[in-house]
Design an enzyme around this catalytic site. Structure first.
Site, PDB file in Angstrom:
ATOM      1  N   GLN A 190       0.813  -1.211   0.000  1.00 27.61           N
ATOM      2  CA  GLN A 190       0.000   0.000   0.000  1.00 27.61           C
ATOM      3  C   GLN A 190       0.855   1.274   0.000  1.00 27.61           C
ATOM      4  O   GLN A 190       2.056   1.224   0.260  1.00 27.61           O
ATOM      5  CB  GLN A 190      -0.884   0.032   1.248  1.00 27.61           C
ATOM      6  N   HIS A 191       0.191   2.379  -0.288  1.00 26.82           N
ATOM      7  CA  HIS A 191       0.672   3.756  -0.026  1.00 26.82           C
ATOM      8  C   HIS A 191       1.754   4.312  -0.963  1.00 26.82           C
ATOM      9  O   HIS A 191       1.970   5.523  -0.985  1.00 26.82           O
ATOM     10  CB  HIS A 191       1.222   3.910   1.405  1.00 26.82           C
ATOM     11  N   ASP A 206      -2.420  -4.779  -0.310  1.00 26.15           N
ATOM     12  CA  ASP A 206      -2.056  -6.170   0.040  1.00 26.15           C
ATOM     13  C   ASP A 206      -2.800  -6.709   1.266  1.00 26.15           C
ATOM     14  O   ASP A 206      -3.160  -7.892   1.312  1.00 26.15           O
ATOM     15  CB  ASP A 206      -0.543  -6.356   0.178  1.00 26.15           C
TER      16      ASP A 206
HETATM   17  O1  5SP Z   1       1.812   0.090   4.897  1.00 25.92           O
HETATM   18  C1  5SP Z   1       1.247  -0.977   5.040  1.00 25.92           C
HETATM   19  C2  5SP Z   1      -0.156  -1.049   5.525  1.00 25.92           C
HETATM   20  O2  5SP Z   1      -0.690   0.188   5.864  1.00 25.92           O
HETATM   21  C3  5SP Z   1       2.002  -2.233   4.746  1.00 25.92           C
HETATM   22  O3  5SP Z   1       1.302  -3.378   5.176  1.00 25.92           O
HETATM   23  C4  5SP Z   1       2.331  -2.296   3.276  1.00 25.92           C
HETATM   24  O4  5SP Z   1       1.138  -2.556   2.560  1.00 25.92           O
HETATM   25  C5  5SP Z   1       3.443  -3.287   2.969  1.00 25.92           C
HETATM   26  O5  5SP Z   1       3.098  -4.618   3.180  1.00 25.92           O
HETATM   27  P1  5SP Z   1       4.139  -5.851   3.193  1.00 25.92           P
HETATM   28  O6  5SP Z   1       4.930  -5.814   1.929  1.00 25.92           O
HETATM   29  O7  5SP Z   1       4.928  -5.748   4.422  1.00 25.92           O
HETATM   30  O8  5SP Z   1       3.229  -7.066   3.229  1.00 25.92           O
END
Ligand code: 5SP
Ligand code: ADP
EC number: 2.7.1.17
Length: 468
Positions: free
Chosen positions: A71-72, A225
């Site tokens: 995300q983000h 994700d």
């Molecule tokens: O920033 C967040 C949720 O807000 C993280 O969960 C990212 O979405 C990255 O996920 P992973 O690669 O660690 O699964």
């Protein structure tokens, strides 16, 4: 057999799962690594996706595909659709000062009310403020802003027109300028953060078609994700999921939107039309990696060693803020080892302290989620770190509730595959796929003492050195 593909373009790697659309049975899969770092050119994700698709035997015989991703991340495109600068990822904390400024300008509760979350450095909106202030010339060239999954979905479509970029509710809810409760962009918030409103992706509904590949494979809307994992694991309202990947996330599917002005719980949307209140820590599986590095052993040995030391590691406490921290919001913090004595300076104690420290940070997140009227009768543990037997065995006592560990799988990519099958079916609800076999872990006691020592230790940390 009709096939569907699901993609997880996560922080560390890209995974592709190809499943039978009707039953969900796994047919084949592929995976490719992403580069290290918190600033990555999106073309690296595209190359990894191509490699993972090739390893999965291609998608020529697949009827539909969906992409879930970290995300983000801030992906900026110029008028021709070219990437303006490498993407700043969710774990890039250079915008921590911008986040603090934005929260001061609007007020934390007004943020929570407007977009469901109080932004920290991870959120796209804070990266856009940083970009406008620190790289104004590049920011001025930016016509479109989107997220990692939006960009990959668009590339799969073969379109060169940035106007056709789409996203979904779950990922839009992590930008900091889309309201999950109203289901619309808050362009006023974006205008205040970036100085103008660039072109934004169309926000699609949970099973809405995003387009098709040049070869005619249907493309689903995709997801962030964590929302992908919720769909992949089949989480229902009432299930609390803890995912141990690069990030540690604690979330539940909820029928109502969250708005936590303290900033601990992010009020995201999910991938089915509901909501996904979520707590995210920056330091999860990589704490196990760091322990393995310090001890000069592999991850399985970290687990074996940790299970050899007593609960509480004879007083050794590892505060896991190696990457700074997001929850609590301490971007400048570092990790620490507290309580060193001659009795606890053994490899087993260090391994145990690493597992306990990571779990205690997640337990803090679980407490924050529970404070938002969520009941955690049991926790479903997923993500790469859930493969550690020590993590599985110690989690129930630290979390204070039973833990269910579904067999290790790529649940984010599986959620994307399930979404693809849903889009293909045209039905009201996602297809019913059999859930994975799972193992239950319980503890007779709650390890209050380890939590208490951790609470004391986490307040003492040294800030990052200026050059870091
Ligand atoms: O920033 C967040 C949720 O807000 C993280 O969960 C990212 O979405 C990255 O996920 P992973 O690669 O660690 O699964
Ligand atoms: N056998 C194992 N024991 C413990 N941790 C493991 C094991 N195998 C992989 N991992 C962890 O999985 C992590 C990657 O998990 P993953 O969920 O794929 O991360 P991300 O989604 O952030 O890319 C690695 O950091 C590693 O620590």
């Amino acid at each position: 057999m009709t096939l569907v593909a699901g993609v997880d373009s996560s922080t560390q790697s890209c995974k592709v799962m190809i499943r039978d659309a009707e039953t969900g049975v796994l047919v084949r899969s592929g995976r490719a690594a992403h580069p290290e770092g918190t600033e990555v050119h999106p073309s690296e994700w595209w190359n990894a996706l191509q490699e993972a698709i090739a390893q999965a035997g291609g998608i020529e015989d697949v009827a539909a595909i969906s992409v879930a991703a970290q995300q983000h991340g801030m992906v900026c495109l110029d008028s021709a659709g070219e990437v303006v600068r490498p993407a700043l990822l969710w774990n890039d904390l250079r915008s921590a000062g911008s986040a603090a400024d934005l929260v001061t300008e609007l007020g934390p509760w007004a943020w929570a009310e407007a977009v469901g979350s109080v932004p920290v450095a991870s959120f796209t909106v804070t990266k856009l403020r940083w970009f406008a202030q620190h790289e104004p010339a590049l920011a001025a060239h930016t016509e479109s802003v989107c997220l990692p999954h939006d960009w990959l979905t668009w590339r799969l479509s073969g379109s060169a027109d940035p106007a056709s970029i789409a996203t979904d509710r779950s990922d839009a809810s992590g930008t900091g300028y889309w309201s999950p409760s109203l289901g619309c962009y808050r362009t006023d918030v974006l205008q205040a953060a970036f100085g103008r409103v660039p072109r934004l992706p169309t926000v699609l509904g949970p099973a809405e078609l995003a387009g098709s590949t040049p070869a005619g494979v249907l493309i689903g809307p995709g997801a962030g994700d964590n929302a992908g994992a919720a769909l992949g694991i089949g989480a229902n309202p009432g299930d609390v999921v803890v995912s141990i990947g690069t990030s540690g996330t604690i979330f539940t599917v909820s029928a109502t939107p969250a708005a936590d002005g303290t900033g601990a719980v992010a009020g995201f949307a999910d991938a089915t039309g509901h909501y996904l209140p979520l707590v995210c820590t920056l330091n999860a599986s990589r704490i196990l990696d760091a322990a393995a590095r310090m001890l000069g052993v592999d991850l399985d040995e970290v687990s074996r060693l940790a299970l050899r030391a007593p609960a509480g590691s004879d007083g050794l406490v590892l505060v896991p803020y190696l990457d700074g921290e997001r929850t609590p919001n301490r971007p400048d913090s570092t990790g620490a080892l507290h309580g060193l004595t001659h009795a606890n300076t053994t490899p087993a104690h260090l391994a145990r302290a690493a597992v306990e420290g990571m779990l205690c940070a997640l337990a803090d997140g679980l407490d924050a989620l529970v404070s938002q009227a969520v009941t955690a009768q049991r926790v479903i543990l997923i993500g790469g770190g859930a493969q550690s037997e020590a993590v599985r065995q110690l989690a129930p006592a630290i979390f204070g509730c039973p833990v269910i560990v579904p067999e290790p799988a790529e649940y984010v990519a599986d959620g994307a595959a399930r979404q693809a099958a849903w889009v293909l079916s045209g039905h009201q609800d996602p297809p019913q796929w059999a859930g994975p076999p799972a193992k239950a872990y319980e503890s007779d006691d709650v390890d209050r003492q380890t939590r208490e020592r951790y609470r004391e230790a986490r307040e003492h940390f040294v800030s990052r050195a200026p050059e870091n």
